[in-house]
Design an enzyme around this catalytic site. Sequence first.
Site, PDB file in Angstrom:
ATOM      1  N   PHE A   4      52.451 -12.435 -46.575  1.00  0.00           N
ATOM      2  CA  PHE A   4      53.211 -13.580 -46.091  1.00  0.00           C
ATOM      3  C   PHE A   4      53.844 -13.235 -44.744  1.00  0.00           C
ATOM      4  CE2 PHE A   4      57.337 -15.872 -45.865  1.00  0.00           C
ATOM      5  CZ  PHE A   4      56.812 -17.150 -45.672  1.00  0.00           C
ATOM      6  N   GLN A   5      53.676 -14.101 -43.789  1.00  0.00           N
ATOM      7  CA  GLN A   5      54.187 -13.923 -42.432  1.00  0.00           C
ATOM      8  C   GLN A   5      53.753 -12.614 -41.781  1.00  0.00           C
ATOM      9  OE1 GLN A   5      58.418 -14.979 -42.377  1.00  0.00           O
ATOM     10  NE2 GLN A   5      57.813 -17.127 -42.077  1.00  0.00           N
ATOM     11  N   GLU A  60      61.673 -19.293 -30.500  1.00  0.00           N
ATOM     12  CA  GLU A  60      61.535 -17.923 -29.991  1.00  0.00           C
ATOM     13  C   GLU A  60      60.944 -17.871 -28.588  1.00  0.00           C
ATOM     14  OE1 GLU A  60      60.552 -18.915 -32.972  1.00  0.00           O
ATOM     15  OE2 GLU A  60      61.287 -17.546 -34.532  1.00  0.00           O
ATOM     16  N   MET A  97      52.079 -33.473 -11.803  1.00  0.00           N
ATOM     17  CA  MET A  97      51.064 -32.687 -11.110  1.00  0.00           C
ATOM     18  C   MET A  97      49.663 -33.046 -11.613  1.00  0.00           C
ATOM     19  SD  MET A  97      50.389 -30.691  -8.771  1.00  0.00           S
ATOM     20  CE  MET A  97      51.635 -29.558  -8.187  1.00  0.00           C
ATOM     21  N   LYS A 121      59.250  -3.796 -41.661  1.00  0.00           N
ATOM     22  CA  LYS A 121      60.557  -3.954 -42.297  1.00  0.00           C
ATOM     23  C   LYS A 121      61.041  -2.661 -42.957  1.00  0.00           C
ATOM     24  CE  LYS A 121      63.213  -7.170 -45.114  1.00  0.00           C
ATOM     25  NZ  LYS A 121      63.205  -8.405 -45.908  1.00  0.00           N
TER      26      LYS A 121
END
Lengths: 559, 160
Positions: free
Chosen positions: A109-110, A47, A472, A159
């Site tokens: 959950f999530q 993502e 770097m 949702k």
Amino acid sequence: MSGSKALMKALEKEGVKEVFGLPGGANLPMYDELYKSNIRHILVRHEQSAAHMADGFGRVSRKAGVCFATSGPGATNIITGLATAQADSAPMIAVTGQVPVKMIGRDAFQESDIIGISNPIVKYAFQPREASEIPEVVKKGFYIAETGRPGAVLIDIPKDVQQNEAEMRFPDEVRIRGYHPWADADVSEIERAIDLLLSAQRPIILAGGGVIISTAFSELQSLAEMLMIPVVTTFKGKGAFPENHALSLGPIGMHGHAEANKLMVEADCVLAIGTRFSDRSVGTFEEFEKNLKIIHMDVDPAEIGKNQTTHVAVVGDVKASLRIMVKLLIKRALKKSDDNVWLKHVNEVRDYWRQNLKIHPGEMGAAKILRKLREVLPKEAIVTTEVGQHQMWASLFFDVIHPGTFFSSTGLGTMGWGFPAAIGAKTARPDVPVVDIAGDGSFNMTENSLATSVLENLPVIVFLVNNYSLGMVAQWQRTFYDRRMIGVDQKNCPDYVKLAESYGAQGIRAQSLDELGKAIKAGLKSDVATVIDIPIDPEEDVLPFVAPGTSLKDMILPS
Amino acid sequence: MWAILSILVENKPGVLFKVTNLFRARNFNIDSISVGVTENPEFSRMTITTYGDEKQIQQIVKQLDKMIDTIEVKRLDEHKTVYREVVLFKIKVSKAANSMEINKLANAYGAKVHDAKKESIMVELTATPDQISAFEELVKPFGILEIARTGIAALQRSGA
Ligand SMILES: Cc1ncc(C[n+]2csc(CCOP(=O)(O)OP(=O)(O)O)c2C)c(N)n1
């Protein structure tokens, strides 16, 4: 109509043709409507890359790019993308799924509190609790993301809100009472700015990213040419002014051009346009403003006086302000004088450093490979970069000729930004070549976007400046830590040619300038992404260098 | 330098969080804060007192102004403003004579006495922060058991 369907309709109304994303449980209703809509879905492998693609799309098209992610880990994966876009004032919309309203706050959950997590790094975040709010939220989201000083907007949709049916009203316009993106510049301040500029002995223009965002290219050029004032830029403003122009001195800053830093320090008056005076650009704030009169033009009033003391402030869209300035100058019928002492000196300093800056002697030295890229690449090609030495070499040795074709993660300095951003840029401008100037470390962070590039037919060139290390950081360890090298050696892993080929992309190793030129040409012709692996000397440093916490006059030059 | 900021905000969830988070993220200090709904229920007014040099305070005002959920940010001139804070003191009473003295002090400061018990007295004082500090100094010797302060509420005088 369901919330999800309303979301798609609202996105279509905003002109959205593609979204970058990856589905999960909490955004499945959205995806089901995406399936039925005319919007193209571009699948990513992480993502974070979806967010960077949306960001790259937004910077190039100046319309907010859109990315989708599910709740919990999907949402937290886009955080770096939001922060990167926001730090560089790039318009972007992220739409995340969230657990159903009744589950919020129960450690479902999530579930992650993405509104709370994202608060300090977005321009605004919405969480509609009713399906009927969605059309207005989307409209407001684009309005906020794209206007004033653009930025990242998050829309987090539970949702059940995606699923619920409601009567929908799609507004054509929205007003937000606490949000006033545009102020009209005060003409009397512009007059004062002109007076100050004209009375200066050694004036200079400092163009920042705001010039690019507001596309004030021709206004800036007219102004510089009318007054014959040399132009330096910030790194973010690189390419705001054609770098092959006689008045162009290039970027100032930590790895600015020697001539730009030298002359910036000598100036007695600066017209700073669309810049926030980042420490990377100006060094120490106190030293920078010593003996310098600052005229600051910016769309964001909060930038005035934040880092520097200003003598004249012009708040408003910089394109509009510059236009007024040019008009007022025409009225005053000023003659440009191209033979003044300052300009002569500017030309001498510039010519001296262009001829005498020491560069790496090897055939594949950074300056040579980047000049090769410029030589072969068409002027209108879009270039993105990753973060590290290669990025600073790009700043030093790759001249941007066509304004607004160079993009980099300058504010947050996000490794892994350049490649997905290039894919986003290609989505916005399929007609022009897009090149990501990359380091091996940065490319590793989002190299799985090769799958997206190949499968979605978005071919870009990865110009991989390969020093087999986190160069770097290695340079800082060599310079400041007495060569105690730790955590920087990437060894010869992976093999980038094979890596590219395993994704169905083209992989080419270039070990001479001749091979490099051919590889770039092959990349420009290719239907799939091309990774050009360019092995370089791992010990090459980026110079000039203004060490952190010091001022531009303390610039370290190559010896 | 001390400053009183009066901030009119959208009366909706999360705005207080955003305002206080802004102070934290930008390294500003909140000295006191009070929040309540206004005459128009769509808005809340936050009154925040803060310390900083002139440049910092100007930055705070600008950054607050930039927030989308703020409608209006005013920096109040303390000379043209009525500002008050309510404080509750629970003060120890170790001998009966103290009770009388505390009552006297409360009277002198226009404070109300609540819940006068044998072992402690509760005093409610509505005053400016300076007066509150002065009162606090005076009652300290008796022993202050607990203090609760509301933070400052402030409004500009009409015509000021
Ligand atoms: C996500 C992230 N992690 C760490 C850093 C710190 N950092 C800055 S430059 C750099 C090295 C980059 O290596 P590479 O992409 O190979 O470029 P090079 O400097 O070698 O050209 C690192 C680790 C960063 N900017 N971003």
